[in-house]
Design a protein around this motif. Structure first.
Motif, PDB file in Angstrom:
ATOM      1  N   VAL A  57       0.861  -1.180   0.000  1.00  7.16           N
ATOM      2  CA  VAL A  57       0.000   0.000   0.000  1.00  7.16           C
ATOM      3  C   VAL A  57       0.902   1.235   0.000  1.00  7.16           C
ATOM      4  CG1 VAL A  57      -1.856   1.222   1.171  1.00  7.16           C
ATOM      5  CG2 VAL A  57      -1.731  -1.280   1.309  1.00  7.16           C
ATOM      6  N   MET A  58       0.863   1.950  -1.112  1.00  2.91           N
ATOM      7  CA  MET A  58       1.676   3.153  -1.259  1.00  2.91           C
ATOM      8  C   MET A  58       0.814   4.376  -0.954  1.00  2.91           C
ATOM      9  SD  MET A  58       4.370   1.552  -1.906  1.00  2.91           S
ATOM     10  CE  MET A  58       5.550   2.821  -2.331  1.00  2.91           C
ATOM     11  N   GLU A  59       1.435   5.557  -0.871  1.00  5.72           N
ATOM     12  CA  GLU A  59       0.689   6.747  -0.447  1.00  5.72           C
ATOM     13  C   GLU A  59      -0.314   7.252  -1.471  1.00  5.72           C
ATOM     14  OE1 GLU A  59       4.775   8.184  -1.871  1.00  5.72           O
ATOM     15  OE2 GLU A  59       4.063   6.648  -0.515  1.00  5.72           O
ATOM     16  N   ASP A  60      -0.099   7.020  -2.760  1.00  5.56           N
ATOM     17  CA  ASP A  60      -1.052   7.464  -3.781  1.00  5.56           C
ATOM     18  C   ASP A  60      -0.892   6.621  -5.044  1.00  5.56           C
ATOM     19  OD1 ASP A  60       1.193   8.486  -5.177  1.00  5.56           O
ATOM     20  OD2 ASP A  60       0.896  10.493  -4.370  1.00  5.56           O
ATOM     21  N   PHE A  82      -1.855  -4.798 -10.236  1.00  6.44           N
ATOM     22  CA  PHE A  82      -2.094  -3.406  -9.846  1.00  6.44           C
ATOM     23  C   PHE A  82      -3.566  -3.299  -9.503  1.00  6.44           C
ATOM     24  CE2 PHE A  82      -2.797   1.174 -10.811  1.00  6.44           C
ATOM     25  CZ  PHE A  82      -1.895   1.685  -9.890  1.00  6.44           C
ATOM     26  N   PHE A  83      -3.883  -2.720  -8.344  1.00  3.68           N
ATOM     27  CA  PHE A  83      -5.260  -2.586  -7.884  1.00  3.68           C
ATOM     28  C   PHE A  83      -5.587  -1.106  -7.753  1.00  3.68           C
ATOM     29  CE2 PHE A  83      -8.633  -2.764  -4.601  1.00  3.68           C
ATOM     30  CZ  PHE A  83      -9.504  -3.620  -5.257  1.00  3.68           C
ATOM     31  N   PRO A  84      -6.101  -0.506  -8.846  1.00  2.00           N
ATOM     32  CA  PRO A  84      -6.420   0.925  -8.821  1.00  2.00           C
ATOM     33  C   PRO A  84      -7.863   1.161  -8.390  1.00  2.00           C
ATOM     34  CG  PRO A  84      -6.734   0.099 -11.005  1.00  2.00           C
ATOM     35  CD  PRO A  84      -6.287  -1.083 -10.165  1.00  2.00           C
ATOM     36  N   THR A  85      -8.228   2.402  -8.305  1.00  2.00           N
ATOM     37  CA  THR A  85      -9.623   2.755  -8.109  1.00  2.00           C
ATOM     38  C   THR A  85     -10.334   2.594  -9.453  1.00  2.00           C
ATOM     39  OG1 THR A  85     -11.146   4.478  -7.375  1.00  2.00           O
ATOM     40  CG2 THR A  85      -9.173   5.220  -8.484  1.00  2.00           C
ATOM     41  N   GLY A  86     -11.626   2.464  -9.422  1.00  2.00           N
ATOM     42  CA  GLY A  86     -12.399   2.313 -10.654  1.00  2.00           C
ATOM     43  C   GLY A  86     -12.845   3.649 -11.242  1.00  2.00           C
ATOM     44  N   TYR A  87     -12.284   4.739 -10.722  1.00  2.00           N
ATOM     45  CA  TYR A  87     -12.685   6.067 -11.178  1.00  2.00           C
ATOM     46  C   TYR A  87     -11.478   6.838 -11.703  1.00  2.00           C
ATOM     47  CZ  TYR A  87     -17.055   4.988  -8.962  1.00  2.00           C
ATOM     48  OH  TYR A  87     -18.230   4.375  -8.646  1.00  2.00           O
ATOM     49  N   ALA A 120       1.935 -10.482  -5.685  1.00  2.00           N
ATOM     50  CA  ALA A 120       2.131  -9.139  -5.134  1.00  2.00           C
ATOM     51  C   ALA A 120       1.055  -8.211  -5.692  1.00  2.00           C
ATOM     52  CB  ALA A 120       3.512  -8.607  -5.499  1.00  2.00           C
ATOM     53  N   LEU A 121       0.482  -7.402  -4.830  1.00  2.00           N
ATOM     54  CA  LEU A 121      -0.563  -6.464  -5.206  1.00  2.00           C
ATOM     55  C   LEU A 121      -0.105  -5.058  -4.831  1.00  2.00           C
ATOM     56  CD1 LEU A 121      -3.674  -6.512  -6.095  1.00  2.00           C
ATOM     57  CD2 LEU A 121      -4.123  -6.191  -3.685  1.00  2.00           C
ATOM     58  N   CYS A 122      -0.003  -4.171  -5.823  1.00  2.00           N
ATOM     59  CA  CYS A 122       0.373  -2.776  -5.586  1.00  2.00           C
ATOM     60  C   CYS A 122      -0.896  -1.934  -5.600  1.00  2.00           C
ATOM     61  CB  CYS A 122       1.328  -2.281  -6.677  1.00  2.00           C
ATOM     62  SG  CYS A 122       2.895  -3.144  -6.718  1.00  2.00           S
ATOM     63  N   THR A 123      -1.108  -1.162  -4.551  1.00  2.00           N
ATOM     64  CA  THR A 123      -2.320  -0.367  -4.460  1.00  2.00           C
ATOM     65  C   THR A 123      -2.062   0.871  -3.599  1.00  2.00           C
ATOM     66  OG1 THR A 123      -4.704  -0.474  -4.037  1.00  2.00           O
ATOM     67  CG2 THR A 123      -3.270  -1.632  -2.471  1.00  2.00           C
ATOM     68  N   TYR A 124      -3.146   1.584  -3.276  1.00  2.00           N
ATOM     69  CA  TYR A 124      -3.079   2.813  -2.493  1.00  2.00           C
ATOM     70  C   TYR A 124      -4.390   2.973  -1.732  1.00  2.00           C
ATOM     71  CZ  TYR A 124      -5.247   4.215  -6.917  1.00  2.00           C
ATOM     72  OH  TYR A 124      -6.038   4.267  -8.045  1.00  2.00           O
ATOM     73  N   PRO A 125      -4.430   3.799  -0.687  1.00  2.00           N
ATOM     74  CA  PRO A 125      -5.601   3.865   0.188  1.00  2.00           C
ATOM     75  C   PRO A 125      -6.927   4.126  -0.524  1.00  2.00           C
ATOM     76  CG  PRO A 125      -3.784   5.010   1.205  1.00  2.00           C
ATOM     77  CD  PRO A 125      -3.345   4.647  -0.190  1.00  2.00           C
ATOM     78  N   GLU A 126      -6.950   5.045  -1.482  1.00  2.00           N
ATOM     79  CA  GLU A 126      -8.203   5.368  -2.174  1.00  2.00           C
ATOM     80  C   GLU A 126      -8.796   4.137  -2.862  1.00  2.00           C
ATOM     81  OE1 GLU A 126      -9.953   8.594  -5.401  1.00  2.00           O
ATOM     82  OE2 GLU A 126      -7.800   8.398  -5.146  1.00  2.00           O
ATOM     83  N   ALA A 127      -7.957   3.300  -3.454  1.00  2.00           N
ATOM     84  CA  ALA A 127      -8.430   2.095  -4.135  1.00  2.00           C
ATOM     85  C   ALA A 127      -8.939   1.068  -3.134  1.00  2.00           C
ATOM     86  CB  ALA A 127      -7.317   1.493  -4.987  1.00  2.00           C
ATOM     87  N   LEU A 128      -8.284   0.970  -2.000  1.00  2.00           N
ATOM     88  CA  LEU A 128      -8.723   0.013  -0.977  1.00  2.00           C
ATOM     89  C   LEU A 128     -10.034   0.439  -0.328  1.00  2.00           C
ATOM     90  CD1 LEU A 128      -5.333  -0.795   0.752  1.00  2.00           C
ATOM     91  CD2 LEU A 128      -6.654  -2.274  -0.772  1.00  2.00           C
ATOM     92  N   ALA A 129     -10.278   1.750  -0.267  1.00  2.00           N
ATOM     93  CA  ALA A 129     -11.502   2.248   0.359  1.00  2.00           C
ATOM     94  C   ALA A 129     -12.731   2.069  -0.526  1.00  2.00           C
ATOM     95  CB  ALA A 129     -11.333   3.727   0.709  1.00  2.00           C
ATOM     96  N   GLU A 130     -12.518   1.876  -1.817  1.00  2.00           N
ATOM     97  CA  GLU A 130     -13.631   1.717  -2.742  1.00  2.00           C
ATOM     98  C   GLU A 130     -14.292   0.349  -2.546  1.00  2.00           C
ATOM     99  OE1 GLU A 130     -14.016   1.509  -7.519  1.00  2.00           O
ATOM    100  OE2 GLU A 130     -12.738   3.091  -6.698  1.00  2.00           O
ATOM    101  N   ARG A 131     -15.583   0.375  -2.448  1.00  2.00           N
ATOM    102  CA  ARG A 131     -16.329  -0.859  -2.199  1.00  2.00           C
ATOM    103  C   ARG A 131     -16.311  -1.785  -3.406  1.00  2.00           C
ATOM    104  NH1 ARG A 131     -20.978  -0.278   1.805  1.00  2.00           N
ATOM    105  NH2 ARG A 131     -21.628  -2.101   0.663  1.00  2.00           N
ATOM    106  N   VAL A 132     -16.393  -3.077  -3.123  1.00  2.00           N
ATOM    107  CA  VAL A 132     -16.529  -4.093  -4.170  1.00  2.00           C
ATOM    108  C   VAL A 132     -17.747  -4.935  -3.832  1.00  2.00           C
ATOM    109  CG1 VAL A 132     -14.068  -4.216  -4.735  1.00  2.00           C
ATOM    110  CG2 VAL A 132     -14.992  -5.711  -2.986  1.00  2.00           C
TER     111      VAL A 132
END
Length: 153
Positions: A57-60, A82-87, A120-132
């Motif tokens: 989990v990186m900062e952005d 890579f696990f980005p936000t959907g927006y 390995a999964l690279c992501t950031y807080p905004e993407a993790l906060a998005e509901r699935v």
């Protein structure tokens, strides 16, 4: 020098061996003061040596993307997601990003279907906060189509 030789040299260092001893399932390990690509070397070595799912989990989004690009030659596409936000910019604007949705779906499927191998999964807080969608709703709403072709005469 190949990437495998570089990782082998790196993992032989005492400091890395001490770190590797701290990496265990269900435990978070925080690292500070790493410069250049040293984070990528530590991450790739840990993923390769310990197996299982590693979430970075990186900062952005930019930092997660940079880590993903650094890890790609060290881990390859079969072990790296890579696990980005959907927006496009922010969920607040409501503007969906089709490529982000595809990457999120691929990452979730890979995690779900992982057999315990290194991932390995690279992501950031905004993407993790998005509901699935929850697993049961997804199962209910998924259509399975069977394709039948008649045998050739």
């Amino acid at each position: 020098m190949t990437t495998d030789e570089l990782l082998q040299l790196f993992t032989g260092e005492k400091a890395y061996r001490q770190l590797a001893a701290e990496i265990r399932p269900g435990r978070s390990v925080g690292l500070a003061s790493l410069t250049g690509s040293s984070l990528s070397l530590v991450a790739a070595a840990a993923v390769r040596q310990t197996g299982g799912l590693h979430v970075f989990v990186m900062e952005d989004r930019d930092a997660a993307g940079y880590l993903y690009n650094d890890l790609f030659p060290l881990l390859g596409e079969e072990r790296l997601l890579f696990f980005p936000t959907g927006y496009k910019r922010s969920i607040q604007f409501g503007q969906e990003d089709p490529s982000g949705i595809v990457q999120r779906t691929a990452a979730l499927n890979a995690v779900k279907n992982n057999d315990g191998g290194a991932l390995a999964l690279c992501t950031y807080p905004e993407a993790l906060a998005e509901r699935v969608v929850d697993a049961e709703a997804l199962r209910r709403e998924t259509m399975t189509c069977l394709l039948y072709t008649s045998p050739s005469p």
